[in-house]
Each structure stands twice: as C-alpha cells, then as structure tokens.
Design a protein around this motif. Structure first.
Motif, PDB file in Angstrom:
ATOM      1  N   LEU A 169       0.825  -1.212   0.000  1.00  0.00           N
ATOM      2  CA  LEU A 169       0.000   0.000   0.000  1.00  0.00           C
ATOM      3  C   LEU A 169       0.862   1.267   0.000  1.00  0.00           C
ATOM      4  O   LEU A 169       0.560   2.204  -0.746  1.00  0.00           O
ATOM      5  N   PRO A 170       1.944   1.340   0.809  1.00  0.00           N
ATOM      6  CA  PRO A 170       2.805   2.528   0.730  1.00  0.00           C
ATOM      7  C   PRO A 170       3.390   2.736  -0.668  1.00  0.00           C
ATOM      8  O   PRO A 170       3.497   3.875  -1.137  1.00  0.00           O
ATOM      9  N   ALA A 171       3.769   1.635  -1.350  1.00  0.00           N
ATOM     10  CA  ALA A 171       4.320   1.757  -2.705  1.00  0.00           C
ATOM     11  C   ALA A 171       3.269   2.295  -3.663  1.00  0.00           C
ATOM     12  O   ALA A 171       3.566   3.126  -4.530  1.00  0.00           O
ATOM     13  N   ILE A 172       2.037   1.830  -3.521  1.00  0.00           N
ATOM     14  CA  ILE A 172       0.951   2.317  -4.380  1.00  0.00           C
ATOM     15  C   ILE A 172       0.735   3.805  -4.152  1.00  0.00           C
ATOM     16  O   ILE A 172       0.574   4.589  -5.099  1.00  0.00           O
ATOM     17  N   ARG A 173       0.743   4.215  -2.891  1.00  0.00           N
ATOM     18  CA  ARG A 173       0.544   5.638  -2.585  1.00  0.00           C
ATOM     19  C   ARG A 173       1.685   6.486  -3.138  1.00  0.00           C
ATOM     20  O   ARG A 173       1.467   7.605  -3.611  1.00  0.00           O
ATOM     21  N   ALA A 174       2.895   5.970  -3.072  1.00  0.00           N
ATOM     22  CA  ALA A 174       4.044   6.708  -3.597  1.00  0.00           C
ATOM     23  C   ALA A 174       3.927   6.894  -5.106  1.00  0.00           C
ATOM     24  O   ALA A 174       4.184   7.983  -5.634  1.00  0.00           O
ATOM     25  N   VAL A 175       3.540   5.835  -5.808  1.00  0.00           N
ATOM     26  CA  VAL A 175       3.397   5.915  -7.269  1.00  0.00           C
ATOM     27  C   VAL A 175       2.278   6.893  -7.641  1.00  0.00           C
ATOM     28  O   VAL A 175       2.422   7.698  -8.565  1.00  0.00           O
ATOM     29  N   THR A 244      20.899   2.973 -13.777  1.00  0.00           N
ATOM     30  CA  THR A 244      19.955   3.523 -14.754  1.00  0.00           C
ATOM     31  C   THR A 244      20.048   5.043 -14.848  1.00  0.00           C
ATOM     32  O   THR A 244      19.259   5.660 -15.562  1.00  0.00           O
ATOM     33  N   THR A 245      21.005   5.628 -14.117  1.00  0.00           N
ATOM     34  CA  THR A 245      21.203   7.091 -14.064  1.00  0.00           C
ATOM     35  C   THR A 245      19.909   7.818 -13.726  1.00  0.00           C
ATOM     36  O   THR A 245      19.538   8.821 -14.355  1.00  0.00           O
ATOM     37  N   ALA A 246      19.213   7.299 -12.718  1.00  0.00           N
ATOM     38  CA  ALA A 246      17.932   7.878 -12.319  1.00  0.00           C
ATOM     39  C   ALA A 246      18.120   9.269 -11.709  1.00  0.00           C
ATOM     40  O   ALA A 246      19.039   9.506 -10.934  1.00  0.00           O
ATOM     41  N   ASP A 247      17.205  10.166 -12.062  1.00  0.00           N
ATOM     42  CA  ASP A 247      17.185  11.500 -11.465  1.00  0.00           C
ATOM     43  C   ASP A 247      16.388  11.494 -10.164  1.00  0.00           C
ATOM     44  O   ASP A 247      16.552  12.388  -9.335  1.00  0.00           O
ATOM     45  N   LEU A 248      15.521  10.495 -10.005  1.00  0.00           N
ATOM     46  CA  LEU A 248      14.657  10.420  -8.826  1.00  0.00           C
ATOM     47  C   LEU A 248      14.282   8.963  -8.573  1.00  0.00           C
ATOM     48  O   LEU A 248      13.996   8.215  -9.511  1.00  0.00           O
ATOM     49  N   VAL A 249      14.286   8.576  -7.289  1.00  0.00           N
ATOM     50  CA  VAL A 249      13.815   7.248  -6.880  1.00  0.00           C
ATOM     51  C   VAL A 249      12.461   7.426  -6.197  1.00  0.00           C
ATOM     52  O   VAL A 249      12.281   8.317  -5.360  1.00  0.00           O
ATOM     53  N   VAL A 250      11.509   6.594  -6.539  1.00  0.00           N
ATOM     54  CA  VAL A 250      10.173   6.631  -5.937  1.00  0.00           C
ATOM     55  C   VAL A 250       9.931   5.310  -5.219  1.00  0.00           C
ATOM     56  O   VAL A 250      10.151   4.241  -5.791  1.00  0.00           O
ATOM     57  N   MET A 251       9.483   5.371  -3.975  1.00  0.00           N
ATOM     58  CA  MET A 251       9.215   4.135  -3.232  1.00  0.00           C
ATOM     59  C   MET A 251       8.278   4.390  -2.062  1.00  0.00           C
ATOM     60  O   MET A 251       8.139   5.519  -1.581  1.00  0.00           O
ATOM     61  N   GLY A 252       7.626   3.329  -1.625  1.00  0.00           N
ATOM     62  CA  GLY A 252       6.794   3.408  -0.440  1.00  0.00           C
ATOM     63  C   GLY A 252       7.666   3.358   0.811  1.00  0.00           C
ATOM     64  O   GLY A 252       8.735   2.752   0.808  1.00  0.00           O
ATOM     65  N   ALA A 253       7.204   3.998   1.870  1.00  0.00           N
ATOM     66  CA  ALA A 253       7.983   4.069   3.108  1.00  0.00           C
ATOM     67  C   ALA A 253       7.294   3.313   4.238  1.00  0.00           C
ATOM     68  O   ALA A 253       6.086   3.406   4.424  1.00  0.00           O
TER      69      ALA A 253
END
Length: 283
Positions: A169-175, A244-253
């Motif tokens: 659920l945290p990952a879904i909210r982050a996305v 992947t030279t990502a500019d931003l990481v997105v994840m649930g906490a």
C-alpha cells in the motif's frame, strides 16, 4: 503538477539560495512556495527551588539559546520572503523553534495544504530534528516527501525515474503521488526486487498490473525484475538506480512497523539515511 503548492523545510542554517530548485519548479507549474524554517532548542531541564511548593527554575543558558535560535530564524525568514518576492512567487514563510520531539505534529499541520513537501539538506545537521520532521510528514501529513532534491538539478523535473515496486500500500501511494512526475519523465523503470510470484504476493507477472495502469496514463516505462543477491534491498535499490542514471527514486515508506525498522534496520531507514539519490517517499 499544475498550480501545485510546495512546502520547503529548512534547518536553522538553510539559505535562501537552497530554495532555487523548488522555486524554479513552482514557477514552471504556476504554483506557490511555502517555506518553513525549523530550529531545534535543547530539551528543557529545570530544577526545583528548596521550597515547600517546589517552584521550577529555568536555566538562563536555556533561555539564551532559545532566544538566539529565535533571532536566527527570524533573520532567515526575512531573507526567504525577499527571495520569494524577487522570484515573483507567492507563498508563506514561517518559523518553528521547539525541542526536536515536538516537530512531529507541528510540521504535519503545515503540510496539510501542500501538494509536495521538500525536506532540505540543512535539516540533516540535527538528526533528531530531521527524523521527527520526516516521520511527522509521512505519518501525520498527506505526503509525499522528497529528500535530497539539492543533489540533482533534475530531481523535481526528472527525465529518468526509478520506481522501487513491491505491491504494498505505501508503494501504491508513492506511485500515485509521483504520477505527475512519471507522466513528464522520458523513461521510468519499474523495479521489482526478489519478487514473490505467489498469488497472494506479486503474482506470476510482478509489476504487470501497475505497469498497465501507468501505461494507460501515458507513462513510458519498463518493468525489470532484480535479485538482491548478497545485497540488502536498500543497497540493491541504490545500485540499480545509479546504473539507470535515475534522477529520482520513488518508493513506499515503512511497509513494516516504523519502530521495527528503527531498531533493527530496514529498506526505508537506509534510503532515508542515504544522501546521494533524490528520493520521493510516501506512507
């Protein structure tokens, strides 16, 4: 993120120039920028007079430190107001000076009407304050929270985003919170680590459902499965995100108990502690 309201949270030594990246993003989307200057004061340890009623005595040194912090924050408040005016941005500039543990609820109240909260590096100077601010925004506020935005000029307008996905659920909210940024990005990697193909976990095609939903929104993404091997999940996320030279990481906490992670370690604690990769998190 059109017309979004940003809340930038600074430590007592934060500078107006540190707001440049957030201000630029706010200007680009026709948004507002609120700034909150936070200054921790020492825990008040008072004594009682030798009197039948025990009158408390507050040490002069505590009062002096409290007043000095207040003056410091007021000076930064003036500079931030002048900076916003110079940038042609609307927004409120406030200050909070309390013991570190009290920041938890206070910052959450200020975040209620912000679309994105950006915790700036100057807050890391006092770990207690930093932890309480991040926890307050995640658990008492609507989120999301962005860390380390100063590390990459593209953090708030990323071209390449790395999503650490685990079907929680945290990952879904982050996305969902990051969706406006994902739609603008040129490339999004949806990463599944040590995916569990069982029916009640990630399924036979981990990430396929969320990928279909994101694709329908016009997100250009690739689903990747990774094995952590000898690394922890947190280390694996950082390794793959850098590859992947990502500019931003997105994840649930905090998919697990916050206190469990605090005392025994975990992916969220490791990612919050790292200072190299810009990170968007939500709980």
């Amino acid at each position: 993120m059109k017309n979004a309201t940003f809340l930038a949270l600074q430590g007592p030594n934060g500078k107006a120039e540190d707001l440049a990246a957030v201000a630029e993003k706010a200007q680009a989307v026709g948004g507002r920028l609120n700034v909150l200057h936070l200054g921790p004061v020492p825990i008040l340890a008072y004594s009682l007079t030798p009197h039948p009623y025990g009158v408390p005595v507050i040490p002069d040194t505590w009062v002096e430190k409290r007043n000095a912090m207040g003056r410091n924050l007021e000076e930064h408040q003036k500079k931030s107001r002048a900076y916003l005016q110079a940038q042609g941005l609307s927004g409120e500039v406030g200050t909070i000076s309390v013991e570190p543990a009290a920041f938890h609820d206070l910052v959450a109240l200020h975040s209620i009407f912000a679309d994105v909260c950006v915790v700036q590096d100057s807050l890391r100077e006092n770990k207690n304050t930093f932890d309480n601010v991040v926890y307050g925004l995640l658990f008492e506020g609507p989120g999301p929270v962005i860390l380390n935005a100063e590390k990459n000029p593209k953090a708030l307008s990323p071209e390449n985003v790395f999503v650490a996905w685990n079907s929680s659920l945290p990952a879904i909210r982050a996305v969902r919170a990051a969706l406006p940024l994902l739609k603008e990005a040129k490339e999004v990697t949806l990463a599944c680590f040590d995916a569990d193909p069982s029916r009640y976990a990630d399924g036979q095609s981990p990430g396929s459902d969320i990928a279909t939903w994101l694709s329908h929104h016009g997100v250009n993404l690739t689903v990747q499965e990774y094995a952590t091997g000898h690394e922890s999940v947190g280390d694996a996320i950082m390794t793959r995100a850098k590859e992947t030279t990502a500019d931003l990481v997105v994840m649930g906490a905090y998919g697990r108990s916050r206190w469990n992670e605090k005392f025994f370690g975990g992916t969220t604690e490791k990612m919050i502690a790292q200072r190299d990769l810009p990170l968007l998190i939500a709980h």
